[in-house]
Scaffold this active site. Structure first.
Site, PDB file in Angstrom:
ATOM      1  N   TYR A 186       0.838  -1.195   0.000  1.00  0.00           N
ATOM      2  CA  TYR A 186       0.000   0.000   0.000  1.00  0.00           C
ATOM      3  C   TYR A 186       0.884   1.261   0.000  1.00  0.00           C
ATOM      4  O   TYR A 186       0.676   2.182  -0.784  1.00  0.00           O
ATOM      5  CB  TYR A 186      -0.940   0.006   1.210  1.00  0.00           C
ATOM      6  CG  TYR A 186      -1.717   1.293   1.330  1.00  0.00           C
ATOM      7  CD1 TYR A 186      -2.782   1.558   0.477  1.00  0.00           C
ATOM      8  CD2 TYR A 186      -1.373   2.252   2.279  1.00  0.00           C
ATOM      9  CE1 TYR A 186      -3.488   2.748   0.563  1.00  0.00           C
ATOM     10  CE2 TYR A 186      -2.065   3.446   2.372  1.00  0.00           C
ATOM     11  CZ  TYR A 186      -3.125   3.688   1.513  1.00  0.00           C
ATOM     12  OH  TYR A 186      -3.800   4.879   1.596  1.00  0.00           O
ATOM     13  N   GLU A 227     -11.462   5.777   4.249  1.00  0.00           N
ATOM     14  CA  GLU A 227     -10.933   6.763   5.200  1.00  0.00           C
ATOM     15  C   GLU A 227     -11.961   7.047   6.291  1.00  0.00           C
ATOM     16  O   GLU A 227     -11.611   7.209   7.456  1.00  0.00           O
ATOM     17  CB  GLU A 227     -10.521   8.053   4.484  1.00  0.00           C
ATOM     18  CG  GLU A 227      -9.298   7.919   3.605  1.00  0.00           C
ATOM     19  CD  GLU A 227      -8.012   7.606   4.341  1.00  0.00           C
ATOM     20  OE1 GLU A 227      -7.931   7.783   5.571  1.00  0.00           O
ATOM     21  OE2 GLU A 227      -7.056   7.167   3.680  1.00  0.00           O
ATOM     22  N   TRP A 245      -4.981   2.119  10.174  1.00  0.00           N
ATOM     23  CA  TRP A 245      -5.151   1.928   8.744  1.00  0.00           C
ATOM     24  C   TRP A 245      -4.911   0.481   8.336  1.00  0.00           C
ATOM     25  O   TRP A 245      -5.590  -0.037   7.442  1.00  0.00           O
ATOM     26  CB  TRP A 245      -4.232   2.883   7.975  1.00  0.00           C
ATOM     27  CG  TRP A 245      -4.462   2.770   6.500  1.00  0.00           C
ATOM     28  CD1 TRP A 245      -3.579   2.335   5.576  1.00  0.00           C
ATOM     29  CD2 TRP A 245      -5.669   3.053   5.779  1.00  0.00           C
ATOM     30  NE1 TRP A 245      -4.154   2.338   4.315  1.00  0.00           N
ATOM     31  CE2 TRP A 245      -5.436   2.769   4.423  1.00  0.00           C
ATOM     32  CE3 TRP A 245      -6.928   3.514   6.157  1.00  0.00           C
ATOM     33  CZ2 TRP A 245      -6.410   2.943   3.441  1.00  0.00           C
ATOM     34  CZ3 TRP A 245      -7.897   3.676   5.172  1.00  0.00           C
ATOM     35  CH2 TRP A 245      -7.635   3.397   3.836  1.00  0.00           C
TER      36      TRP A 245
END
Length: 192
Positions: free
Chosen positions: A19, A41, A49
């Site tokens: 990522y 988000e 995350w």
């Protein structure tokens, strides 16, 4: 012997490394892709995350691959289904916001606009030097506050200035890779 420079984040987890290296900070303009990033988000708010990255395949399956037309058609039975899906974050407010945001995208389209146009109209002008530490990276900016305000004015939910800035980072409107990050160091030197 020289030790490799550490990534800004994500070292040690292959999913997180991928990522970091291939997605974060890379410009995104597709409607489905932007809808996915904004949605994830929002789901990430209050969580790490990496948790969201690990759940991303389940999110994609649960939310029709983030096709706004599919998600906009979700009804109460879909909300009930999502609230029992252990593969995603089961937060009613965030689920309802994602559905509302899909409907807001369709409204944008009905008015001849795209989510891409709306989001990218808030990209900062010019470039700034790469930060040297995350202490130099803001949580919000004038642009993220303006983006959040415009998204909300167009019916979007769960899009405050901090979430808007995180989306700007994730979608490449800003590049907050640290100056010592391998991603930055691998770039060609600018022409002088």
């Amino acid at each position: 012997m020289t030790t490799p420079t550490a990534r800004c984040f994500g070292d040690g987890d292959p999913l997180y490394e991928e990522y970091h290296d291939a997605e974060w900070g890379v410009p995104v303009r597709g409607e489905h892709e932007l809808f996915e990033r904004v949605s994830l988000e929002a789901f990430q708010s209050g969580l790490s995350w990496i948790t969201i990255l690990r759940k991303r395949p389940a999110f994609r399956a649960a939310f029709g691959d983030f096709d706004p037309r599919v998600v906009a058609a979700f009804a109460d039975d879909d909300v009930a289904r999502l609230l029992t899906d252990a593969g995603i974050v089961r937060n009613r407010a965030k689920i309802l916001a994602t559905i509302a945001n899909a409907r807001a995208i369709l409204t944008l389209w009905d008015h001849g606009r795209t989510l891409s146009e709306l989001i990218w109209s808030h990209a900062p002008a010019g470039s700034r030097p790469q930060p040297t530490s995350f202490e130099g990276v803001p949580a919000t900016t004038d642009e993220s506050r303006a983006l959040a305000k415009e998204l909300k004015a167009n019916g979007f939910r769960f899009v405050g200035p901090t979430t808007a800035y995180a989306s700007m980072q994730a979608c490449g409107l800003v590049d907050d890779h640290l100056a010592t990050c391998p991603v930055v160091l691998a770039r060609p030197a600018p022409d002088l």
